[in-house]
Design a protein around this motif. Structure first.
Motif, PDB file in Angstrom:
ATOM      1  N   THR A   2      -9.053   3.401   1.119  1.00  0.00           N
ATOM      2  CA  THR A   2      -8.158   2.711   2.037  1.00  0.00           C
ATOM      3  C   THR A   2      -8.499   3.080   3.475  1.00  0.00           C
ATOM      4  O   THR A   2      -8.820   4.229   3.769  1.00  0.00           O
ATOM      5  CB  THR A   2      -6.683   3.023   1.712  1.00  0.00           C
ATOM      6  OG1 THR A   2      -5.850   2.312   2.617  1.00  0.00           O
ATOM      7  CG2 THR A   2      -6.368   4.497   1.809  1.00  0.00           C
ATOM      8  N   ALA A   3      -8.455   2.102   4.344  1.00  0.00           N
ATOM      9  CA  ALA A   3      -8.734   2.343   5.760  1.00  0.00           C
ATOM     10  C   ALA A   3      -7.533   2.960   6.459  1.00  0.00           C
ATOM     11  O   ALA A   3      -7.676   3.627   7.471  1.00  0.00           O
ATOM     12  CB  ALA A   3      -9.116   1.032   6.445  1.00  0.00           C
ATOM     13  N   VAL A   4      -6.360   2.729   5.908  1.00  0.00           N
ATOM     14  CA  VAL A   4      -5.124   3.237   6.488  1.00  0.00           C
ATOM     15  C   VAL A   4      -4.444   4.123   5.462  1.00  0.00           C
ATOM     16  O   VAL A   4      -4.279   3.728   4.310  1.00  0.00           O
ATOM     17  CB  VAL A   4      -4.176   2.076   6.886  1.00  0.00           C
ATOM     18  CG1 VAL A   4      -2.864   2.602   7.433  1.00  0.00           C
ATOM     19  CG2 VAL A   4      -4.856   1.154   7.892  1.00  0.00           C
ATOM     20  N   ARG A   5      -4.041   5.293   5.885  1.00  0.00           N
ATOM     21  CA  ARG A   5      -3.348   6.202   4.971  1.00  0.00           C
ATOM     22  C   ARG A   5      -1.855   5.988   5.085  1.00  0.00           C
ATOM     23  O   ARG A   5      -1.306   5.852   6.174  1.00  0.00           O
ATOM     24  CB  ARG A   5      -3.694   7.644   5.298  1.00  0.00           C
ATOM     25  CG  ARG A   5      -5.138   7.926   4.991  1.00  0.00           C
ATOM     26  CD  ARG A   5      -5.422   9.376   5.031  1.00  0.00           C
ATOM     27  NE  ARG A   5      -6.843   9.554   4.749  1.00  0.00           N
ATOM     28  CZ  ARG A   5      -7.486  10.651   4.970  1.00  0.00           C
ATOM     29  NH1 ARG A   5      -6.855  11.698   5.453  1.00  0.00           N
ATOM     30  NH2 ARG A   5      -8.749  10.736   4.685  1.00  0.00           N
ATOM     31  N   SER A   6      -1.211   6.005   3.951  1.00  0.00           N
ATOM     32  CA  SER A   6       0.229   5.784   3.890  1.00  0.00           C
ATOM     33  C   SER A   6       0.972   7.108   4.001  1.00  0.00           C
ATOM     34  O   SER A   6       0.469   8.158   3.606  1.00  0.00           O
ATOM     35  CB  SER A   6       0.595   5.110   2.566  1.00  0.00           C
ATOM     36  OG  SER A   6       1.990   5.009   2.446  1.00  0.00           O
ATOM     37  N   THR A   7       2.179   7.012   4.515  1.00  0.00           N
ATOM     38  CA  THR A   7       3.060   8.176   4.529  1.00  0.00           C
ATOM     39  C   THR A   7       3.834   8.289   3.232  1.00  0.00           C
ATOM     40  O   THR A   7       4.537   9.274   3.020  1.00  0.00           O
ATOM     41  CB  THR A   7       4.055   8.075   5.703  1.00  0.00           C
ATOM     42  OG1 THR A   7       4.808   6.865   5.565  1.00  0.00           O
ATOM     43  CG2 THR A   7       3.330   8.079   7.043  1.00  0.00           C
ATOM     44  N   LEU A   8       3.709   7.298   2.366  1.00  0.00           N
ATOM     45  CA  LEU A   8       4.426   7.289   1.088  1.00  0.00           C
ATOM     46  C   LEU A   8       3.571   7.885  -0.028  1.00  0.00           C
ATOM     47  O   LEU A   8       2.340   7.738  -0.020  1.00  0.00           O
ATOM     48  CB  LEU A   8       4.789   5.854   0.684  1.00  0.00           C
ATOM     49  CG  LEU A   8       5.790   5.100   1.534  1.00  0.00           C
ATOM     50  CD1 LEU A   8       5.957   3.686   0.998  1.00  0.00           C
ATOM     51  CD2 LEU A   8       7.120   5.818   1.578  1.00  0.00           C
ATOM     52  N   PRO A   9       4.207   8.469  -1.029  1.00  0.00           N
ATOM     53  CA  PRO A   9       3.468   8.866  -2.228  1.00  0.00           C
ATOM     54  C   PRO A   9       2.876   7.614  -2.895  1.00  0.00           C
ATOM     55  O   PRO A   9       3.380   6.495  -2.720  1.00  0.00           O
ATOM     56  CB  PRO A   9       4.538   9.506  -3.118  1.00  0.00           C
ATOM     57  CG  PRO A   9       5.688   9.810  -2.220  1.00  0.00           C
ATOM     58  CD  PRO A   9       5.618   8.845  -1.078  1.00  0.00           C
ATOM     59  N   ASP A  10       1.839   7.803  -3.690  1.00  0.00           N
ATOM     60  CA  ASP A  10       1.116   6.676  -4.293  1.00  0.00           C
ATOM     61  C   ASP A  10       2.017   5.713  -5.058  1.00  0.00           C
ATOM     62  O   ASP A  10       1.916   4.496  -4.897  1.00  0.00           O
ATOM     63  CB  ASP A  10       0.000   7.174  -5.207  1.00  0.00           C
ATOM     64  CG  ASP A  10      -1.161   7.764  -4.421  1.00  0.00           C
ATOM     65  OD1 ASP A  10      -1.240   7.516  -3.192  1.00  0.00           O
ATOM     66  OD2 ASP A  10      -1.982   8.468  -5.030  1.00  0.00           O
ATOM     67  N   GLU A  11       2.893   6.225  -5.916  1.00  0.00           N
ATOM     68  CA  GLU A  11       3.748   5.347  -6.728  1.00  0.00           C
ATOM     69  C   GLU A  11       4.728   4.570  -5.856  1.00  0.00           C
ATOM     70  O   GLU A  11       4.958   3.381  -6.073  1.00  0.00           O
ATOM     71  CB  GLU A  11       4.492   6.145  -7.807  1.00  0.00           C
ATOM     72  CG  GLU A  11       5.393   5.299  -8.689  1.00  0.00           C
ATOM     73  CD  GLU A  11       4.689   4.177  -9.461  1.00  0.00           C
ATOM     74  OE1 GLU A  11       5.384   3.266  -9.951  1.00  0.00           O
ATOM     75  OE2 GLU A  11       3.442   4.175  -9.589  1.00  0.00           O
ATOM     76  N   ALA A  12       5.298   5.211  -4.868  1.00  0.00           N
ATOM     77  CA  ALA A  12       6.223   4.528  -3.958  1.00  0.00           C
ATOM     78  C   ALA A  12       5.489   3.443  -3.176  1.00  0.00           C
ATOM     79  O   ALA A  12       6.010   2.342  -2.968  1.00  0.00           O
ATOM     80  CB  ALA A  12       6.877   5.532  -3.016  1.00  0.00           C
ATOM     81  N   ARG A  13       4.264   3.751  -2.763  1.00  0.00           N
ATOM     82  CA  ARG A  13       3.458   2.753  -2.041  1.00  0.00           C
ATOM     83  C   ARG A  13       3.145   1.572  -2.955  1.00  0.00           C
ATOM     84  O   ARG A  13       3.225   0.417  -2.539  1.00  0.00           O
ATOM     85  CB  ARG A  13       2.173   3.384  -1.520  1.00  0.00           C
ATOM     86  CG  ARG A  13       1.368   2.386  -0.660  1.00  0.00           C
ATOM     87  CD  ARG A  13       0.083   2.958  -0.169  1.00  0.00           C
ATOM     88  NE  ARG A  13      -0.809   3.115  -1.308  1.00  0.00           N
ATOM     89  CZ  ARG A  13      -1.661   4.107  -1.439  1.00  0.00           C
ATOM     90  NH1 ARG A  13      -1.770   5.040  -0.542  1.00  0.00           N
ATOM     91  NH2 ARG A  13      -2.444   4.153  -2.502  1.00  0.00           N
TER      92      ARG A  13
END
Length: 160
Positions: A2-13
């Motif tokens: 992914t080019a952008v990292r999420s602040t959410l855990p994987d399952e929530a994302r």
């Protein structure tokens, strides 16, 4: 990758972005339904409904942009390609050709009602996963419910 990292855990994302993608498809489809009816409406209430259809189209397009940007912010690229919309869109749509004003109103009522029902399911699904996404879905639902009410009021009293 992914080019952008999420602040959410994987399952929530995953849950949030699935809800956002499905909402994006519905919103882009609603904008197309609205424009199709807008271009082809005929009947004694042509002008008022013609203008009202543009309100739905504008709302759907604006929300689609916000939904897509939320997905991108969570690290999942949104997919609004025509082939994706054509393959996955299932809301009621107007028939081909000229559309009687009362028929345009009815198809909008049905499309908006179905979209709202699906949004409510996504609101439930995102409750634990991501309150920010849930809040966005709640605001979209409020506007689409308002638009549904306005169209539903157009055909009162019911014909037939």
């Amino acid at each position: 990758m992914t080019a952008v990292r999420s602040t959410l855990p994987d399952e929530a994302r995953r849950v949030s972005c699935e809800a956002l993608q499905d909402t994006l498809v519905d919103l882009l489809g609603l904008s197309l339904i609205g424009k199709q009816a807008h271009w082809n409406i005929v009947g004694p209430r042509f002008r008022s409904i013609h203008l009202q259809l543009d309100e739905v189209v504008t709302a759907a397009r604006n929300f689609a942009d916000t939904v897509a940007e939320r997905s991108a912010a969570l690290g999942v690229p949104p997919d609004g390609r025509p082939e994706t919309i054509a393959k996955t869109f299932t809301l009621p749509a107007p028939k081909e050709g000229w559309v009687r004003d009362s028929d345009a109103v009815q198809v909008l009522v049905e499309s908006l009602q179905d979209a709202v029902g699906r949004l409510r399911e996504r609101i439930d699904a995102t409750e634990k996963a991501d309150l920010v996404t849930q809040d966005l879905l709640i605001s979209i639902t409020a506007e689409l419910e308002k638009q549904r009410w306005m169209f539903d009021a157009e055909n009162f009293p019911r014909e037939g």
